[in-house]
Design a protein around this motif. Structure first.
Motif, short mmCIF file in Angstrom:
data_model
loop_
_atom_site.label_atom_id
_atom_site.label_comp_id
_atom_site.label_asym_id
_atom_site.label_seq_id
_atom_site.Cartn_x
_atom_site.Cartn_y
_atom_site.Cartn_z
N GLY A 38 25.57 -27.07 -1.26
CA GLY A 38 24.60 -25.98 -1.16
C GLY A 38 24.02 -25.60 -2.50
O GLY A 38 22.81 -25.38 -2.63
N LEU A 39 24.88 -25.53 -3.52
CA LEU A 39 24.42 -25.20 -4.88
C LEU A 39 23.42 -26.24 -5.38
O LEU A 39 22.35 -25.89 -5.88
CB LEU A 39 25.62 -25.13 -5.83
CG LEU A 39 25.30 -24.88 -7.30
CD1 LEU A 39 24.82 -23.45 -7.53
CD2 LEU A 39 26.53 -25.17 -8.17
N LEU A 40 23.75 -27.52 -5.22
CA LEU A 40 22.90 -28.60 -5.75
C LEU A 40 21.55 -28.67 -5.03
O LEU A 40 20.54 -29.02 -5.63
CB LEU A 40 23.62 -29.94 -5.64
CG LEU A 40 24.85 -30.09 -6.54
CD1 LEU A 40 25.59 -31.37 -6.21
CD2 LEU A 40 24.46 -30.03 -8.01
N ARG A 41 21.54 -28.31 -3.74
CA ARG A 41 20.28 -28.35 -2.99
C ARG A 41 19.44 -27.09 -3.21
O ARG A 41 18.21 -27.16 -3.22
CB ARG A 41 20.56 -28.51 -1.50
CG ARG A 41 21.11 -29.87 -1.14
CD ARG A 41 21.24 -30.08 0.36
NE ARG A 41 22.21 -31.09 0.70
CZ ARG A 41 22.06 -32.39 0.53
NH1 ARG A 41 20.96 -32.86 -0.03
NH2 ARG A 41 23.01 -33.24 0.88
N LYS A 42 20.10 -25.94 -3.41
CA LYS A 42 19.38 -24.67 -3.52
C LYS A 42 18.74 -24.48 -4.90
O LYS A 42 17.58 -24.09 -5.01
CB LYS A 42 20.32 -23.51 -3.24
CG LYS A 42 19.71 -22.13 -3.46
CD LYS A 42 20.73 -21.03 -3.20
CE LYS A 42 20.26 -19.67 -3.60
NZ LYS A 42 20.40 -19.40 -5.03
N MET B 253 28.98 -19.74 -9.15
CA MET B 253 29.30 -21.16 -9.07
C MET B 253 28.49 -21.93 -10.12
O MET B 253 27.34 -21.58 -10.41
CB MET B 253 28.94 -21.72 -7.70
CG MET B 253 29.81 -21.24 -6.58
SD MET B 253 29.42 -22.12 -5.03
CE MET B 253 27.77 -21.53 -4.71
N ARG B 254 29.10 -22.99 -10.65
CA ARG B 254 28.38 -23.84 -11.58
C ARG B 254 29.03 -25.22 -11.60
O ARG B 254 30.19 -25.38 -11.27
CB ARG B 254 28.33 -23.27 -12.99
CG ARG B 254 29.68 -23.07 -13.66
CD ARG B 254 30.02 -21.62 -13.71
NE ARG B 254 31.18 -21.31 -14.54
CZ ARG B 254 32.00 -20.32 -14.25
NH1 ARG B 254 31.82 -19.58 -13.18
NH2 ARG B 254 33.02 -20.04 -15.03
N VAL B 255 28.21 -26.19 -11.99
CA VAL B 255 28.69 -27.57 -12.06
C VAL B 255 28.10 -28.24 -13.29
O VAL B 255 26.95 -28.00 -13.65
CB VAL B 255 28.35 -28.36 -10.77
CG1 VAL B 255 26.85 -28.49 -10.56
CG2 VAL B 255 29.01 -29.73 -10.76
N THR C 146 22.08 -18.95 -9.41
CA THR C 146 21.20 -17.92 -9.95
C THR C 146 21.95 -16.60 -10.11
O THR C 146 22.64 -16.15 -9.19
CB THR C 146 19.98 -17.72 -9.03
OG1 THR C 146 19.30 -18.97 -8.91
CG2 THR C 146 19.03 -16.68 -9.58
N ASP C 147 21.80 -16.00 -11.27
CA ASP C 147 22.46 -14.72 -11.56
C ASP C 147 21.87 -13.64 -10.67
O ASP C 147 20.67 -13.38 -10.69
CB ASP C 147 22.25 -14.37 -13.04
CG ASP C 147 23.03 -13.14 -13.49
OD1 ASP C 147 23.66 -12.46 -12.65
OD2 ASP C 147 23.00 -12.85 -14.69
N ASP C 148 22.73 -13.03 -9.87
CA ASP C 148 22.28 -11.98 -8.94
C ASP C 148 22.64 -10.58 -9.42
O ASP C 148 22.56 -9.62 -8.68
CB ASP C 148 22.87 -12.23 -7.54
CG ASP C 148 24.39 -12.33 -7.56
OD1 ASP C 148 25.01 -12.02 -8.60
OD2 ASP C 148 24.96 -12.71 -6.53
N GLY C 149 23.05 -10.47 -10.69
CA GLY C 149 23.35 -9.16 -11.26
C GLY C 149 24.74 -8.65 -10.94
O GLY C 149 25.07 -7.50 -11.26
#
Length: 149
Positions: free
Chosen positions: A9-13, A81-83, A70-73
Motif C-alpha cells: 500500500g505504501l509503495l503504490r500510494k 511507515m517508511r522503506v 506522507t506526514d499527517d501531523g
C-alpha cells in the motif's frame, strides 16, 4: 500478511522518493518521482541528463530509494511507515509507450518532460529493502520478498 499489505500500500500510494546516489564518492540524496512496476521488481524514475543524480547513476549504478508515508501531523512522526530500497539503476535505451502512459497517468503534469531531449527513464532493480512499519517494527526483505508482495 499485514506487513505485506502495508508495504504494498505504501509503495503504490506514495509518489515521491528520495534517490540516493554516489556523487564523487560521497552520498547525495535528491527528491524524485517514482513509479513501481506491478510486481515491485523494478521502480522507474524519469530524470534529466543534467541532474546530478543522473550523472551519478551513469558513473555508478548503485542507488537507494527512500519512500516515506506522507506526514499527517501526528505527534510521533517515527510511527510513519517508511522503506529504503537498495538497487541497481540502468537507463532504458528506447521509448516505452506503455511505461510513458502509466507515468502520465500517475503524473499528468509531467507531460512537458517528454518533449525535452535530456529526459529518459531509468529502471531501479532492487537488491533488498528495509521496511519500518512503525516505531520498532522493522523488516528486512530480499528482492524476491519484494516481488512476492
Amino acid at each position: 500478511s499485514d506487513v505485506r499489505s502495508a508495504l504494498s500500500g505504501l509503495l503504490r500510494k506514495e509518489r515521491i522518493a528520495h534517490l540516493a546516489t554516489l556523487c564523487g564518492g560521497a552520498p547525495m540524496a535528491s527528491m524524485t518521482l517514482y513509479l513501481p512496476d506491478e510486481t515491485f521488481s523494478a521502480f522507474y524514475v524519469h530524470v534529466s541528463r543534467l541532474a546530478w543524480h543522473t550523472q551519478d547513476m551513469l558513473q555508478d549504478p548503485r542507488v537507494a530509494l527512500s519512500i516515506v508515508e506522507t506526514d499527517d501531523g501526528r505527534a510521533d512522526p517515527f510511527t510513519l511507515m517508511r522503506v529504503s530500497i537498495r538497487g541497481d539503476a540502468s537507463q532504458l535505451s528506447r521509448e516505452n509507450a506503455a511505461l510513458k502512459a502509466k507515468w502520465l497517468g500517475r503524473f499528468p503534469e509531467q507531460a512537458i518532460n517528454f518533449e525535452l531531449a535530456d529526459f529518459s527513464f531509468w529502471s531501479i532493480v532492487p537488491r533488498d529493502a528495509r521496511f519500518v512499519a512503525g516505531f520498532g517494527r522493522i523488516h528486512n526483505l530480499s528482492a524476491t520478498d519484494l516481488a512476492s508482495l
